[in-house]
Design a protein around this motif. Structure first.
Motif, short mmCIF file in Angstrom:
data_model
loop_
_atom_site.label_atom_id
_atom_site.label_comp_id
_atom_site.label_asym_id
_atom_site.label_seq_id
_atom_site.Cartn_x
_atom_site.Cartn_y
_atom_site.Cartn_z
N ASN A 18 0.84 -1.19 0.00
CA ASN A 18 0.00 0.00 0.00
C ASN A 18 0.87 1.24 0.00
OD1 ASN A 18 -2.40 -1.39 0.04
ND2 ASN A 18 -2.67 -1.22 2.25
N ASN A 70 -12.03 14.34 9.18
CA ASN A 70 -12.13 14.59 7.73
C ASN A 70 -10.78 14.41 7.04
OD1 ASN A 70 -14.86 15.16 7.94
ND2 ASN A 70 -14.56 17.37 8.04
N ALA A 75 -6.81 8.55 4.01
CA ALA A 75 -6.90 7.10 3.92
C ALA A 75 -7.32 6.63 2.53
CB ALA A 75 -7.87 6.55 4.97
N THR A 76 -7.91 7.52 1.73
CA THR A 76 -8.27 7.13 0.36
C THR A 76 -7.03 7.02 -0.52
OG1 THR A 76 -8.63 9.39 -0.46
CG2 THR A 76 -10.52 8.26 0.56
N HIS A 77 -5.91 7.54 -0.06
CA HIS A 77 -4.65 7.51 -0.82
C HIS A 77 -3.71 6.39 -0.38
CE1 HIS A 77 -5.42 11.30 -2.90
NE2 HIS A 77 -5.89 11.74 -1.75
N CYS A 128 0.17 14.89 3.31
CA CYS A 128 -1.11 15.60 3.39
C CYS A 128 -1.02 16.68 4.46
CB CYS A 128 -2.21 14.60 3.73
SG CYS A 128 -3.83 15.33 3.95
N HIS A 136 -8.59 4.79 10.71
CA HIS A 136 -7.88 5.26 9.51
C HIS A 136 -6.38 5.42 9.73
CE1 HIS A 136 -11.70 5.87 7.59
NE2 HIS A 136 -12.09 6.64 8.59
N ASP A 187 -2.04 4.05 3.34
CA ASP A 187 -1.91 3.84 4.78
C ASP A 187 -1.48 5.14 5.45
OD1 ASP A 187 -2.57 1.16 4.50
OD2 ASP A 187 -0.49 0.50 4.41
N GLU A 220 -9.84 10.64 7.09
CA GLU A 220 -10.65 9.89 6.12
C GLU A 220 -10.18 10.16 4.70
OE1 GLU A 220 -14.98 9.38 8.33
OE2 GLU A 220 -14.69 11.08 6.97
N GLY A 221 -9.95 11.42 4.39
CA GLY A 221 -9.49 11.78 3.05
C GLY A 221 -8.12 11.20 2.75
#
Length: 120
Positions: free
Chosen positions: A3, A21, A27-29, A91, A65, A31, A24-25
């Protein structure tokens, strides 16, 4: 294939919906590895923490997450941490474009560029 790893620096002194937020955001990219500011780091550029590092770490580790929590000594160490761990993504909110984190941002951008990492 492993990952992808995404670094998310935080103080997380009081966890609120904004933190959720971001996590969560992120985690879409991949680990999520939180670069958690040490107590001294917080005192150096923000304020004294209300909760200890260990308490903040424990809270973050309980969030689904979050894959890992890594101690961070402040924004001036972000680039070194990228050099060492080579995250795929970094991020951060807009608050690092000016002020005490701005130089750290420039250094992260330069480091990520060396190996193809991206800022989210």
């Amino acid at each position: 294939m492993a990952n992808k790893v995404i670094f998310v620096p935080m103080c997380a002194d009081f966890v609120h919906v904004g933190h959720v937020n971001i996590l969560e955001g992120a985690a879409t990219h991949g680990d999520v590895h939180v670069l958690l500011m040490t107590d001294l780091a917080m005192e150096g550029y923000k304020r004294a923490p209300c909760m200890s590092y260990r308490q903040r770490e424990r809270i973050l580790r309980a969030i689904k997450h979050v894959s890992a929590v890594i101690p961070c000594d402040g924004p001036h160490t972000y680039a070194d941490m990228c050099r060492e761990h080579k995250p795929d993504f970094f991020c951060h909110g807009d608050d690092w474009k000016t002020g005490p984190q701005a130089q750290g941002r420039l250094e992260v951008m330069a480091e990520l560029e060396k190996y193809g990492g991206k800022i989210v």
